[in-house]
Design a protein around this motif. Structure first.
Motif, short mmCIF file in Angstrom:
data_model
loop_
_atom_site.label_atom_id
_atom_site.label_comp_id
_atom_site.label_asym_id
_atom_site.label_seq_id
_atom_site.Cartn_x
_atom_site.Cartn_y
_atom_site.Cartn_z
N TYR A 114 0.83 -1.20 0.00
CA TYR A 114 0.00 0.00 0.00
C TYR A 114 0.87 1.25 0.00
CZ TYR A 114 -3.07 3.70 1.64
OH TYR A 114 -3.74 4.90 1.76
N THR A 115 1.96 1.24 0.76
CA THR A 115 2.84 2.40 0.83
C THR A 115 3.40 2.75 -0.55
OG1 THR A 115 3.47 1.95 3.13
CG2 THR A 115 4.98 3.30 1.82
N TRP A 117 2.06 1.93 -3.41
CA TRP A 117 0.96 2.35 -4.28
C TRP A 117 0.54 3.79 -3.99
CZ3 TRP A 117 -1.48 1.87 -8.58
CH2 TRP A 117 -2.75 2.43 -8.74
N ILE A 118 0.39 4.14 -2.71
CA ILE A 118 -0.07 5.49 -2.38
C ILE A 118 1.00 6.51 -2.74
CG2 ILE A 118 0.72 5.72 0.01
CD1 ILE A 118 -2.76 6.60 -1.46
N VAL A 200 -4.73 4.33 6.15
CA VAL A 200 -5.37 3.02 5.95
C VAL A 200 -5.48 2.31 7.30
CG1 VAL A 200 -3.19 1.82 5.44
CG2 VAL A 200 -5.34 0.90 4.58
N GLY A 205 -5.87 -6.64 4.93
CA GLY A 205 -4.69 -7.17 4.26
C GLY A 205 -4.33 -8.56 4.76
N GLY A 248 -8.57 -1.88 -8.00
CA GLY A 248 -7.39 -1.08 -7.73
C GLY A 248 -6.92 -0.32 -8.94
N ALA A 258 -8.69 0.28 0.22
CA ALA A 258 -7.27 0.09 -0.10
C ALA A 258 -7.08 -1.24 -0.82
CB ALA A 258 -6.43 0.16 1.16
N ALA A 261 -3.67 -2.86 -0.80
CA ALA A 261 -3.30 -3.48 0.48
C ALA A 261 -3.83 -4.90 0.53
CB ALA A 261 -3.87 -2.65 1.64
#
Length: 283
Positions: A114-115, A117-118, A200, A205, A248, A258, A261
């Motif tokens: 997620y990190t 991606w964001i 998030v 996850g 996504g 998310a 995630a």
């Protein structure tokens, strides 16, 4: 299911699953109670923020997976139901220690994915803000304000923008330099608020990692989708994974889920199971 895998017999509520359910429940109640009684925002403190944000703390990579939205009861109910339905079988098969390791690694892995991606998602806006701050002018601000880069992604941004508009309108009538400085101050604050806005929370996850493991371990086990539609576990996992990937990539406006995630949890789960299988330690 498959009671022979556990020496002590099959437990419908093994210790790690039981304690995870309790911990998530306590955190959920604390989020509501502390918020209402003392105006303490636990999600701000324990939810996972973008690594460049002022509210980010390293421990959030663990604490975020025990937090859930206090206004969306379906979020925690779905996660806890899935944790119990599929996690109890896996813990009985693997044992408590291995199951806990798997749960935590997939949860942290989901946060790592997620990190990345964001970061990809928010960097165009951050670069646009930095471009303005490097060469500030009212023309540059108007261009930013009217572009897709300007996003009201949180209440803080909305409140600060409303206050800025009032202040700017007042200053622009008497002192253009002061109005420009006010704009620079707003944009500096906007950058921080924008990075802090992407938070998030949830066990999803790790839960998606559990779903992946169940599908790989028991591919032909029948699952009743919506408690009515029979489907084999392997197809259930494939369908859910495909839907998450599509959602996504689509990245529809207003979608606050998310998805990457969830996919990160499945990815790390797949890698762990493949590693254990290669080492001959899957059971």
């Amino acid at each position: 299911m498959n009671q022979q895998f556990r020496r002590g017999g099959f437990s419908i509520l093994p210790p790690v699953v039981k304690n995870l359910l309790i911990i998530n429940g306590l955190f959920f109640l604390a989020t509501i109670g502390l918020g209402q009684a003392f105006n303490i925002d636990l999600i701000k403190l324990l939810g996972l923020h973008y690594v460049g944000a002022s509210d980010f703390q390293p421990y959030q990579y663990i604490t975020y997976m025990f937090m859930h939205s206090a206004t969306n009861y379906a979020h925690i109910l779905f996660n806890m139901l899935a944790l119990w339905m599929f996690g109890n079988t896996l813990e009985n098969v693997w044992g408590s220690k291995r199951f806990l390791i798997y749960y935590l690694v997939t949860g942290i892995g989901a946060a790592v994915v997620y990190t990345f991606w964001i970061h990809y998602e928010i960097m165009p806006t951050i670069r646009a803000v930095d471009h303005f701050l490097d060469n500030p002018s009212m023309t540059a601000f108007a261009q930013f304000r009217n572009s897709d880069f300007f996003q009201v992604a949180s209440y803080d941004i909305q409140n600060n923008f409303n206050a800025f508009v009032d202040s700017y309108n007042r200053l622009s009538k008497t002192d253009q330099n002061a109005a420009l400085q006010e704009t620079i101050n707003f944009m500096s604050q906007y950058k921080q608020d924008y990075m802090n806005a992407h938070t998030v929370v949830g066990a999803s996850g790790a839960v998606y990692g559990i779903l992946l493991a169940f599908g790989m371990m028991f591919p032909n086990q029948i699952i009743y989708l919506y408690f009515a539609i029979p489907i084999k576990a392997k197809w259930f996992v494939i369908i859910f994974g495909a839907l998450e990937l599509y959602s996504g990539i689509s990245n529809k406006p207003g979608d606050n889920v998310a998805h990457f995630a969830h996919l990160g949890g499945m990815l790390f789960g797949f890698l762990i199971i493949k590693y254990w299988k290669k080492k001959g330690r899957l059971y």
